[in-house]
Design a protein around this motif. Structure first.
Motif, PDB file in Angstrom:
ATOM      1  N   LEU A  93      47.313  38.423  35.648  1.00 39.89           N
ATOM      2  CA  LEU A  93      47.240  39.400  34.565  1.00 39.89           C
ATOM      3  C   LEU A  93      46.885  38.779  33.213  1.00 39.89           C
ATOM      4  O   LEU A  93      45.972  39.230  32.529  1.00 39.89           O
ATOM      5  N   HIS A  94      47.611  37.735  32.823  1.00 44.74           N
ATOM      6  CA  HIS A  94      47.344  37.122  31.530  1.00 44.74           C
ATOM      7  C   HIS A  94      47.383  35.600  31.579  1.00 44.74           C
ATOM      8  O   HIS A  94      47.464  34.940  30.556  1.00 44.74           O
ATOM      9  N   GLN A  95      47.316  35.058  32.797  1.00 43.60           N
ATOM     10  CA  GLN A  95      47.357  33.615  32.979  1.00 43.60           C
ATOM     11  C   GLN A  95      46.447  33.205  34.137  1.00 43.60           C
ATOM     12  O   GLN A  95      46.137  34.007  35.016  1.00 43.60           O
ATOM     13  N   GLN A 123      48.092  28.576  32.526  1.00 33.94           N
ATOM     14  CA  GLN A 123      47.403  28.617  31.238  1.00 33.94           C
ATOM     15  C   GLN A 123      47.310  30.066  30.783  1.00 33.94           C
ATOM     16  O   GLN A 123      46.771  30.922  31.489  1.00 33.94           O
ATOM     17  N   THR A 124      47.833  30.353  29.612  1.00 36.78           N
ATOM     18  CA  THR A 124      47.868  31.717  29.113  1.00 36.78           C
ATOM     19  C   THR A 124      46.548  32.077  28.438  1.00 36.78           C
ATOM     20  O   THR A 124      46.125  31.422  27.485  1.00 36.78           O
ATOM     21  N   GLY A 126      45.910  35.604  27.905  1.00 43.46           N
ATOM     22  CA  GLY A 126      45.990  36.999  27.517  1.00 43.46           C
ATOM     23  C   GLY A 126      45.299  37.848  28.566  1.00 43.46           C
ATOM     24  O   GLY A 126      44.655  37.339  29.490  1.00 43.46           O
ATOM     25  N   ASP A 127      45.415  39.139  28.427  1.00 42.69           N
ATOM     26  CA  ASP A 127      44.821  40.044  29.417  1.00 42.69           C
ATOM     27  C   ASP A 127      43.330  40.206  29.134  1.00 42.69           C
ATOM     28  O   ASP A 127      42.904  41.120  28.430  1.00 42.69           O
ATOM     29  N   VAL A 128      42.544  39.269  29.689  1.00 41.30           N
ATOM     30  CA  VAL A 128      41.089  39.329  29.528  1.00 41.30           C
ATOM     31  C   VAL A 128      40.415  39.797  30.816  1.00 41.30           C
ATOM     32  O   VAL A 128      39.211  39.718  30.951  1.00 41.30           O
ATOM     33  N   ASP A 129      41.223  40.280  31.765  1.00 40.58           N
ATOM     34  CA  ASP A 129      40.715  40.781  33.042  1.00 40.58           C
ATOM     35  C   ASP A 129      39.950  39.694  33.789  1.00 40.58           C
ATOM     36  O   ASP A 129      38.764  39.837  34.119  1.00 40.58           O
ATOM     37  N   VAL A 130      40.647  38.585  34.052  1.00 42.17           N
ATOM     38  CA  VAL A 130      40.066  37.484  34.820  1.00 42.17           C
ATOM     39  C   VAL A 130      39.668  37.994  36.195  1.00 42.17           C
ATOM     40  O   VAL A 130      40.467  38.613  36.901  1.00 42.17           O
ATOM     41  N   HIS A 131      38.421  37.753  36.588  1.00 41.28           N
ATOM     42  CA  HIS A 131      37.970  38.096  37.933  1.00 41.28           C
ATOM     43  C   HIS A 131      37.840  36.806  38.755  1.00 41.28           C
ATOM     44  O   HIS A 131      38.844  36.207  39.100  1.00 41.28           O
ATOM     45  N   GLU A 132      36.647  36.337  39.048  1.00 34.20           N
ATOM     46  CA  GLU A 132      36.531  35.149  39.894  1.00 34.20           C
ATOM     47  C   GLU A 132      36.743  33.862  39.096  1.00 34.20           C
ATOM     48  O   GLU A 132      36.473  33.812  37.891  1.00 34.20           O
ATOM     49  N   VAL A 133      37.219  32.835  39.824  1.00 32.63           N
ATOM     50  CA  VAL A 133      37.601  31.565  39.221  1.00 32.63           C
ATOM     51  C   VAL A 133      36.957  30.433  40.013  1.00 32.63           C
ATOM     52  O   VAL A 133      36.839  30.503  41.241  1.00 32.63           O
TER      53      VAL A 133
END
Length: 372
Positions: A93-95, A123-124, A126-133
């Motif tokens: 969500l935010h990490q 690692q924080t 924020g809620d940037v809507d992380v998709h693929e990593v």
């Protein structure tokens, strides 16, 4: 020195074709195809997949007695997952979490698990809507920052550091303009991305779900094709790019020079997440949410096939297009996001960040490090 993990009662082990309840949620039955355990053993493979709907990371392997193991832990809004030997990255969500294998060579966790992944860093962002990593050749974490329509890396001071944006995005703003969602790494660098549209306004992609989806070459900013429907998860495979044409329910092969598209396999659900291993694609499929299928070719294709949508993980032979093995989820969990192959691992488990086990699971090197 290692303090061995204690068994996790929220991490059931399921025999093939036998149900296993989801942890701390209304019941979800997990079943597998008859040959799934043998396929994992033959490929010496385990896998990780995520459900953002319920915020869970699933690790799947084979127990010594031949049954399929499902280990699950809670990570709020679990999204993209990426595996490197002994290490798993997970967007939430935010990490962005980094999980490490705590076992030394020859050790087993709870007498059965040849990998025990422990969260060592969050690692924080924020809620940037992380998709693929993913990770680049220098080991930097690279992720799809969907809210800000860019690729980004982690930063010691800021929430993120942008490293690339599509040429049609005029400004980095928290507006999810084009729904940038997928990233293909190649030779240690991000090479291709997918986006639902070329929109440059607040959530403009939502009006373009049925057509206009793009595959973009990151190195040149060239749009390889704009003939896709809600594309996801590009992957470099030989001289071509594989991707999920999710609005049509198809795994596709794209010629990066011409943009020509070839269908490989139809999958009965909304595709997100793909991992390639030994000539096979592992993909996740989800059931519709809030009219997800409405207006998409996928909806008509399911009706034509007189089929109901699945939630699960499918193993697809890329040469034939056949679905050869599968995991199916029935019940409360209806949506999955990503999947990662874990080669060389037989039966993994993890320890959740908010569990009693993590308090007493302690490892250290007994050799005293020199000062200075």
């Amino acid at each position: 020195m290692t303090t061995a993990p204690t068994p996790d009662p929220a991490a059931p082990n399921a025999a093939a074709d036998a149900p296993a309840p989801a942890a701390k949620q209304p019941a979800t039955n997990l079943t597998v195809s008859r040959g799934f355990a043998d396929w994992l053993r033959a490929n010496r493979l385990s896998l990780a997949f995520t459900s953002y709907q319920t915020g869970q990371l699933f690790l799947v392997g084979v127990m010594p007695n031949g049954t399929v193991s499902f280990n699950q832990q809670n990570f709020t809004r679990a999204m993209g997952v990426s595996y490197k030997p002994g290490r798993l990255y997970l967007g939430a969500l935010h990490q962005i979490w980094r999980l490490e294998n705590m076992l030394r060579p020859g050790q087993l966790g709870n007498r059965n698990f040849d990998m025990v992944l422990v969260p060592r860093n969050a690692q924080t962002t924020g809620d940037v809507d992380v998709h693929e990593v993913g990770t680049d050749e220098a080991g930097r974490v690279i992720f799809v920052n969907t809210k800000y329509s860019c690729l980004a890396t982690l930063d010691l001071n800021d929430s993120f550091r942008p490293i690339w944006k599509p040429p049609f995005i005029s400004k980095l703003a928290p507006e999810d303009r084009c729904h940038l969602n997928g990233m293909a790494m190649d030779k240690g660098k991000p090479r291709y991305v997918t986006a639902v549209s070329r929109s440059d306004i607040l959530t403009g992609w939502r009006e373009r779900r049925h057509e206009g989806g793009v595959l973009i070459d990151v190195e040149t900013d060239r749009i390889v094709t704009d003939q896709l429907s809600m594309p996801h998860s590009p992957r470099v495979y030989g001289d071509h790019v594989l991707a999920l044409d999710s609005g049509r329910g198809q795994i596709i092969r794209v010629d990066p020079a011409t943009g020509d598209r070839t269908d490989i396999a139809f999958c009965p659900g909304f595709l997100r997440g793909m991992s390639i291993h030994n000539g096979h694609a592992l993909v996740t499929v989800s059931k519709p949410r809030n009219g997800t299928f409405a207006g998409l070719a996928l909806d008509a294709a399911m009706t034509e096939r007189d089929a109901e949508p699945w939630c699960g993980v499918l193993v697809v032979n890329l040469a034939s297009g056949d679905i050869v093995e599968w995991i199916k989820l029935d019940g409360f969990i209806t949506e999955l996001f990503d999947v990662a192959a874990m080669p060389g691992v037989v039966c993994p488990m993890s320890i959740g960040p908010d569990t009693l086990e993590i308090r007493s699971t302690i490892t250290f090197n007994p050799e005293i490090a020199p000062l200075g």
